[in-house]
Enzyme design. Structure first.
Site, PDB file in Angstrom:
ATOM      1  CG  PHE A   1      71.270  -3.240  85.178  1.00  0.00           C
ATOM      2  CD1 PHE A   1      69.666  -3.291  85.188  1.00  0.00           C
ATOM      3  CD2 PHE A   1      71.159  -3.107  83.915  1.00  0.00           C
ATOM      4  CE1 PHE A   1      68.768  -3.444  84.687  1.00  0.00           C
ATOM      5  CE2 PHE A   1      70.433  -2.928  82.517  1.00  0.00           C
ATOM      6  CZ  PHE A   1      69.270  -3.262  83.567  1.00  0.00           C
ATOM      7  N   GLY A   2      72.426  -6.880  84.809  1.00  0.00           N
ATOM      8  CA  GLY A   2      72.978  -7.905  83.739  1.00  0.00           C
ATOM      9  C   GLY A   2      71.731  -7.097  82.709  1.00  0.00           C
ATOM     10  CE1 TYR A   3      75.228  -4.688  78.185  1.00  0.00           C
ATOM     11  CE2 TYR A   3      75.302  -3.728  80.399  1.00  0.00           C
ATOM     12  CZ  TYR A   3      76.236  -4.546  78.900  1.00  0.00           C
ATOM     13  OH  TYR A   3      77.314  -4.150  78.852  1.00  0.00           O
ATOM     14  N   GLY A   4      72.569  -8.748  79.308  1.00  0.00           N
ATOM     15  CA  GLY A   4      73.303  -9.632  78.297  1.00  0.00           C
ATOM     16  C   GLY A   4      73.318 -10.464  78.936  1.00  0.00           C
ATOM     17  CB  SER A   5      75.813 -13.513  79.426  1.00  0.00           C
ATOM     18  OG  SER A   5      76.853 -13.313  79.961  1.00  0.00           O
TER      19      SER A   5
ATOM     20  CD  GLU B   1      81.250  -8.518  81.424  1.00  0.00           C
ATOM     21  OE1 GLU B   1      82.351  -7.401  80.123  1.00  0.00           O
ATOM     22  OE2 GLU B   1      80.904  -8.952  81.520  1.00  0.00           O
TER      23      GLU B   1
END
Length: 237
Positions: free
Chosen positions: A48-52, A142
């Protein structure tokens, strides 16, 4: 509250668990890896991506299944200093973290009557023959204070609100690059955050690009809109 599992990387020394070491000069974990530990193996593996990752998938991910979705009980904040992507050790930038509501409770950033948080993003289904490479690349990417976590994600269009379990990288509140005073939409905090975002850049590009692209991809997020407006005002000044 939805399923939440956060697993800190650790090594065992004479039977004692030791937290991952921190390279303060470069603002990353020693070994250039996110905190991973023995996080449970998800099958299938969703990220799940929430930024770039919302607006710029990693190279090669174009062929993967992608679906917009949301996580309940988590919220997105520009509260993580970046010394390796959108800033440098000399001038750290500011990027997103995704925090569970229990962390907000610890920080005193939620009221007793506040509803559970909800955050929109994009989930990617990683094919089995790509999972090792994807995880290795994300762990390196990360390394600046993030920890693997697992959350429930509701995919858009799913029947009966069904959810999938997905891996997220969360910059936890105990990592040295975390800035707790930015976990708020208070105008003074937004102004301070905007001043950082407007003036920093790193190996991945200008800090303001990161915010602008994310706000464009999720136009209905009032927090992102408020922060974007402040950064754009500074650009015009």
């Amino acid at each position: 509250m939805p399923h939440v599992a956060v697993v800190l990387a650790a090594v065992v020394t004479e039977g004692v668990m030791v937290a991952p070491a921190w390279d303060s000069a470069n603002g990353v974990f020693v070994g250039n890896k996110a905190a991973t530990g023995d996080s449970e193996l998800l099958s299938p593996l969703w990220i799940f991506g929430y930024g770039s990752l919302v607006w710029r998938p990693e190279p090669g991910w174009e062929a993967f299944r992608a679906a917009r979705g949301s996580v309940d009980g988590w919220s997105r904040w520009f509260a993580q200093r970046s010394m390796d992507h959108r800033g440098t050790p000399q001038a750290p930038g500011l990027v997103c973290t995704l925090l569970p509501d229990c962390s907000l409770d610890t920080l005193g950033a939620r009221g007793d009557r506040d509803k559970p948080s909800t955050t929109l993003g994009v989930a990617y289904l990683i094919p089995d023959d790509h999972r090792d490479d994807v995880l290795a690349n994300l762990d390196f990417r990360e390394k600046g204070g993030y920890t693997r976590a697992i959350a429930d994600v509701r995919l858009e269009g799913a029947e009966d609100g069904a959810s999938i379990r997905a891996l997220v990288y969360s910059a936890t509140i105990d990592n040295p690059n975390f800035v707790p005073r930015f976990v708020t939409d208070d105008p003074a905090a937004l102004d301070e955050a905007a001043a950082i975002i407007a003036t920093t850049r790193g190996p991945s590009g200008p800090n303001n690009e990161y915010l602008y692209k994310l706000a464009d991809a999720i136009p209905d997020d009032p927090y992102l809109k408020a922060l974007e407006a402040r950064v754009r005002e500074r650009a015009l000044a």
